[in-house]
Write a protein that holds these residues in place. Structure first.
Motif, short mmCIF file in Angstrom:
data_model
loop_
_atom_site.label_atom_id
_atom_site.label_comp_id
_atom_site.label_asym_id
_atom_site.label_seq_id
_atom_site.Cartn_x
_atom_site.Cartn_y
_atom_site.Cartn_z
N GLY A 196 48.48 37.52 51.58
CA GLY A 196 48.89 36.82 52.80
C GLY A 196 50.35 36.40 52.82
O GLY A 196 51.20 36.99 52.17
N GLY A 197 50.58 35.30 53.55
CA GLY A 197 51.95 34.84 53.81
C GLY A 197 52.77 34.65 52.55
O GLY A 197 53.98 34.95 52.53
N ARG B 123 54.20 37.98 51.33
CA ARG B 123 55.28 38.35 52.27
C ARG B 123 56.53 37.52 51.98
O ARG B 123 57.64 38.04 51.90
N ARG C 67 41.72 43.97 57.94
CA ARG C 67 41.32 43.16 59.09
C ARG C 67 42.44 42.19 59.50
O ARG C 67 42.30 41.42 60.44
N ARG C 68 43.54 42.21 58.80
CA ARG C 68 44.60 41.23 59.07
C ARG C 68 45.47 41.61 60.26
O ARG C 68 45.37 42.71 60.78
N ASP C 69 46.33 40.66 60.65
CA ASP C 69 47.05 40.86 61.91
C ASP C 69 48.17 41.90 61.86
O ASP C 69 48.18 42.84 62.64
N ASN D 282 51.77 41.16 56.70
CA ASN D 282 50.83 40.19 56.11
C ASN D 282 49.75 40.86 55.26
O ASN D 282 48.78 40.21 54.89
N ASP E 49 41.38 40.06 68.57
CA ASP E 49 41.84 38.69 68.41
C ASP E 49 43.11 38.44 69.23
O ASP E 49 44.22 38.59 68.73
N ARG F 45 46.50 36.83 68.38
CA ARG F 45 47.56 37.58 67.70
C ARG F 45 48.74 37.87 68.62
O ARG F 45 49.84 38.14 68.15
N ARG G 133 50.81 35.11 67.75
CA ARG G 133 51.30 35.23 66.37
C ARG G 133 52.40 36.28 66.27
O ARG G 133 53.36 36.12 65.52
N ARG H 142 55.52 34.75 67.35
CA ARG H 142 55.92 33.69 66.41
C ARG H 142 56.60 34.29 65.17
O ARG H 142 57.67 33.85 64.76
N PHE H 143 55.98 35.32 64.61
CA PHE H 143 56.60 35.94 63.42
C PHE H 143 57.91 36.64 63.80
O PHE H 143 58.90 36.57 63.08
N ARG I 122 60.45 33.91 64.25
CA ARG I 122 60.78 33.23 63.00
C ARG I 122 61.68 34.07 62.10
O ARG I 122 62.64 33.60 61.53
N ARG J 251 42.35 27.50 69.35
CA ARG J 251 43.23 28.38 68.56
C ARG J 251 44.56 28.59 69.26
O ARG J 251 45.59 28.75 68.63
N1 CTP Z 1 45.38 36.30 60.08
C1 CTP Z 1 44.99 37.30 60.95
N2 CTP Z 1 44.73 37.03 62.26
C2 CTP Z 1 44.87 35.77 62.72
C3 CTP Z 1 45.25 34.73 61.86
C4 CTP Z 1 45.50 35.04 60.54
O1 CTP Z 1 44.89 38.43 60.54
N3 CTP Z 1 44.64 35.51 64.01
C5 CTP Z 1 45.65 36.61 58.66
C6 CTP Z 1 47.12 36.92 58.44
O2 CTP Z 1 47.23 38.19 57.87
C7 CTP Z 1 47.64 35.87 57.53
C8 CTP Z 1 46.39 35.24 56.92
O3 CTP Z 1 45.32 35.54 57.83
O4 CTP Z 1 48.47 36.40 56.52
C9 CTP Z 1 46.54 33.75 56.77
O5 CTP Z 1 46.82 33.14 58.04
P1 CTP Z 1 47.92 32.02 58.21
O6 CTP Z 1 47.83 31.05 57.09
O7 CTP Z 1 47.87 31.54 59.60
O8 CTP Z 1 49.21 32.94 58.11
P2 CTP Z 1 50.51 32.94 57.22
O9 CTP Z 1 50.92 34.38 57.19
O10 CTP Z 1 50.34 32.24 55.95
O11 CTP Z 1 51.47 32.20 58.21
P3 CTP Z 1 52.48 31.01 57.97
O12 CTP Z 1 53.61 31.62 57.23
O13 CTP Z 1 52.83 30.59 59.36
O14 CTP Z 1 51.71 29.97 57.20
#
Ligand code: CTP
Length: 386
Positions: free
Chosen positions: A17-18, A21, A104-106, A110, A150, A153, A156, A159-160, A163, A192
């Motif tokens: 995850g984050g 990255r 399954r991630r966004d 990530n 989802d 996203r 998100r 946002r990414f 950022r 959410r």
């Molecule tokens: N995730 C996802 N879909 C979402 C929310 C989260 O696939 N709607 C996945 C992302 O891949 C993310 C992980 O779940 O890496 C953890 O989510 P979160 O903690 O929100 O993301 P971070 O990447 O850690 O973001 P941040 O840097 O803002 O903490």
């Protein structure tokens, strides 16, 4: 340590995850997420018991959390795939491989993982070209249905992108626009949406994120009769600077969420804004809206003298002043900031003790005298010799 126990238990463990990255991007991140191929709860029980750490687990979600003596928390989850019953739903989970878990991630950025199992410790795992996309500075979804599964996203992605200063990949952008056109955000769980918007407004690059939300018509969808004109752009930019000014000069922790929301909705009648705030669980923000509307009329005619302007702003809360200073004509907000700075210095100007030293007997009059001196000071009729 975790890797040793994982190996011993026949599991495999990965940092994901984050944080991965951010390690690659050399950015700070303290959220430690670990995925276990096998059984996260079993691993956590062994790990926590051997070290005498506190832990919790949630059987139903196949997740667990350990708190280290330093207070640092580590989240664990069993590798899973998720089954969404309808767009935006909280998904059902089933055990799966790390690859399926990452799939399954966004976004690709990530999906990086670092294996921490003892026999393969430190290996970077990159099934979906996350490294390449970090290098190319691009946000990409992993598959066509991502935004439909989802819709949060959508938020998100901007946002990414905001950022990190990344662009949104071509195909991803097309699918994002489609998802917006299909009004998918409006069926996402409002809680959410609240979380994502709150994160966005608290980001250092909040304004960039807002511009992206505007470009992709996300704001038009969420906010009734949203218009992004020059005035709004100016207010948003000045708000960004005012937040810094108030936090640094006046040590005031600004409610960024409420302020940015007001910057996006000051054109609306109060009851329409309230409907938005209630729908998306921002009811705390109502107060700022209400106060702004109740004092805004005071600034139709601005007095020449700073002492008179001071009387107008004297009882206004700092968060409202933050917004007023972003919204009112620049020369007025400069005068307000000037007055607030003087007010900070007020203690250095003269105090009740000084009056006592002059031989005056303490009395309720002191406050009036000090107030009067401050007003004259504001108008430059008295100089501070200290
Ligand atoms: N995730 C996802 N879909 C979402 C929310 C989260 O696939 N709607 C996945 C992302 O891949 C993310 C992980 O779940 O890496 C953890 O989510 P979160 O903690 O929100 O993301 P971070 O990447 O850690 O973001 P941040 O840097 O803002 O903490």
């Amino acid at each position: 340590k975790i890797g040793v126990i994982a190996k011993r238990s026949g599991f495999r463990a990965y940092l994901v995850g984050g944080i991965v990255r951010d390690i690659v991007m050399k950015r700070k991140n303290l959220d430690i997420d670990i995925i276990v191929e096998g059984d996260a709860i079993e691993l956590v029980k062994k790990y926590a018991k051997e070290n005498n750490y506190r832990y919790y687990y949630f059987e139903e979600f196949m997740t667990a959390q350990v708190t280290l003596p330093s207070g640092l928390k580590i989240d664990f989850a069993t590798a899973r795939k998720e089954i969404y019953e309808y767009p935006g739903a909280y998904p059902k989970v089933r055990k799966a491989s790390i690859k399926e878990d990452l799939y399954r991630r966004d976004f690709t950025i990530n999906t990086l993982a670092i294996e921490i199992t003892e026999d393969n410790f430190g290996t970077l795992i990159d099934f979906f070209n996350g490294l390449r996309d970090i290098k190319d500075k691009v946000i990409r979804i992993l598959h066509q249905l991502s935004f439909i599964e989802d819709p949060v996203r959508i938020l998100r992605a901007v946002r990414f992108a905001g950022r990190f200063g990344f662009k949104i990949g071509k195909m991803t952008e097309r699918l994002l626009k489609l998802a917006v056109d299909e009004n998918l955000l409006l069926v996402a769980p409002t809680g959410r949406v609240n979380t994502e918007l709150s994160y966005s407004f608290n980001e250092e690059k909040a304004t960039e994120i807002i511009y992206l939300m505007n470009r992709y018509k996300i704001l038009h969808q969420l906010i009734p009769e949203f218009v992004f004109d020059d005035k709004r752009e100016e207010v948003i930019n000045r708000l960004r600077d005012m937040i810094v000014t108030f936090e640094i000069f006046f040590g005031h922790k600004v409610d960024r969420v409420a302020n940015y929301l007001l910057a996006l909705m000051y054109h609306l009648p109060l009851d329409i804004s309230y409907q938005f705030l209630e729908r998306y669980h921002f009811s705390n923000g109502k107060q700022l809206f209400k106060l702004f509307f109740s004092v805004k009329g005071r600034f139709r005619k601005i007095p020449e003298k700073n002492s008179e302007l001071y009387m107008i702003i004297k009882n206004i809360k700092k968060d409202v002043l933050v917004f007023l200073c972003s919204y009112l004509p620049a020369e007025i907000s400069e005068r307000i900031i000037y007055i607030l700075k003087k007010e900070e210095e007020r203690k250095l100007l003269i105090t009740g003790n000084d009056l006592k030293e002059l031989g005056l007997k303490p009395s309720p009059l002191f406050k009036e005298i000090l107030d009067e001196i401050f007003l004259k000071y504001l108008d430059g009729e008295i100089k501070n010799r200290r």
